[in-house]
Design a protein around this motif. Sequence first.
Motif, PDB file in Angstrom:
ATOM      1  N   ILE A  78       2.180   9.151  12.065  1.00 13.28           N
ATOM      2  CA  ILE A  78       2.129   7.771  11.577  1.00 13.28           C
ATOM      3  C   ILE A  78       1.116   7.006  12.405  1.00 13.28           C
ATOM      4  O   ILE A  78       1.275   6.856  13.621  1.00 13.28           O
ATOM      5  N   LYS A  79       0.053   6.546  11.755  1.00  9.73           N
ATOM      6  CA  LYS A  79      -1.019   5.847  12.465  1.00  9.73           C
ATOM      7  C   LYS A  79      -0.642   4.378  12.645  1.00  9.73           C
ATOM      8  O   LYS A  79      -1.143   3.483  11.960  1.00  9.73           O
ATOM      9  N   HIS A  80       0.279   4.149  13.558  1.00  8.89           N
ATOM     10  CA  HIS A  80       0.754   2.798  13.838  1.00  8.89           C
ATOM     11  C   HIS A  80       1.261   2.769  15.274  1.00  8.89           C
ATOM     12  O   HIS A  80       1.779   3.757  15.788  1.00  8.89           O
ATOM     13  N   SER A  81       1.087   1.650  15.934  1.00 12.55           N
ATOM     14  CA  SER A  81       1.588   1.526  17.300  1.00 12.55           C
ATOM     15  C   SER A  81       3.115   1.613  17.300  1.00 12.55           C
ATOM     16  O   SER A  81       3.770   1.284  16.312  1.00 12.55           O
ATOM     17  N   SER A  96       9.549  -1.504  10.937  1.00 13.47           N
ATOM     18  CA  SER A  96       9.328  -2.158  12.225  1.00 13.47           C
ATOM     19  C   SER A  96       9.925  -3.558  12.191  1.00 13.47           C
ATOM     20  O   SER A  96       9.569  -4.376  11.339  1.00 13.47           O
ATOM     21  N   GLU A 140       7.359  -6.629  13.041  1.00 12.46           N
ATOM     22  CA  GLU A 140       6.295  -7.067  12.139  1.00 12.46           C
ATOM     23  C   GLU A 140       6.846  -7.333  10.736  1.00 12.46           C
ATOM     24  O   GLU A 140       6.367  -6.791   9.748  1.00 12.46           O
ATOM     25  N   LEU A 148       7.279   1.808   8.101  1.00 14.10           N
ATOM     26  CA  LEU A 148       6.576   2.819   8.869  1.00 14.10           C
ATOM     27  C   LEU A 148       6.530   4.149   8.120  1.00 14.10           C
ATOM     28  O   LEU A 148       5.512   4.837   8.110  1.00 14.10           O
TER      29      LEU A 148
END
Length: 400
Positions: A337-340, A360, A363, A368
Amino acid sequence: MSTEYEDIVKFVVNNLKCSICFEIFTKPVTLVCGHNYCHKCITEYLKKAKKDCPHCRQDVSNSKLEINFTLRAILELQELGGHERWEQILTEMDQEAQHTGKTKVESLIKHLEWLKVEIKNTEDKLSAELNSNQVYEDRIGISKNLTSSLEASTSSLYSAAASCDDTNSSLASGENQQLSQPEEGSSQELVEDDSMDTDSLLENTHLPPSAEALQYNRNSAEAAPNAEFAELSFSPHLGNRHLSFFTEIRTIRTLPSQQVRTSNGRFDDCQWMADQQFTSGQFYWDVNITGSTGWAVGVAHPNLQGNERLGRTSSSWCLEKSSGQLSACHNNTKTCIKHSVPERIRVLLDMTNGQLCFQSLCENLLELHSFQVDFANPLSPVFWLYGLSKNSLSLPRPRV
């Protein structure tokens, strides 16, 4: 020794520690995935029917333990003092980090004490100069409010200082010894506490304490309209014996070696299955993951076996963070998953429509990952923690 040289030495010594025993390498060897361990540590780990690297989980069942001659040469540098000198540098670094944290807290306390004295002096001057009782009372009321606020901040910092002292005492009395003894069936990962930011701590004393709570309430209100909050409970026989659930703060936490339960838990790995079994309807629960460096959150069929890991079977699904990467896992297949990595996540389980969604909470319920599955069997929430050191997950209730 120059500051630049000291920084280089500190960087090197932090990369000379085995992630299983947390000590300086002894006879370092390298796995096929590239990670290094003490020969004895990794040999004992692999003897316990383990097939994956403790750090990255790559399958290393057919990996040959290659001697790392470069690390051995560095550890045996006679000009530096050999293996014993590296261990001395590591000890000095730990003591320096403890002293720095305590010094910052003490400095903040002294600064707030000085502010209290200055406000008291101002209050005395107002008392002497003002003739109007009404004006006097108004001004004194303002001063008292400021004093009360500072007293509360000072009290909080005193608690922080006491906590710092307790931490130092714990480390001095043998915490490192506990970390050097890996428990059976579990991997470990070093947890480093960030040093305290003085400016941030002073700034936070002026922030309204309800800001985070208001954001949390807004997010909670946006849950699926028909979803019901699930207050999860945990029975000891459904978890690994190295874990404990603290009901009052709703937190799953790893136990120190001397507090591990004597009775055998259900799972070999550091994971715990909740008591609840969902067969229909929509439910959600929230997880605060700031207390863990590695974790997995998800669901599984209640018959998940003791030697099976969450997300590694066809009957379990999860969102996890390992090696700094956020991934969705099912049937031993990872989807990156390309997310912080967020601080808090929401798990939304819709049994009726066969959907498992991870969102999340930081946010505005950003999705996600989502699994679409025909849930023909009951599902139970499952949580996994990476290692046996300083790791925890909390399950907050929705605020009213």
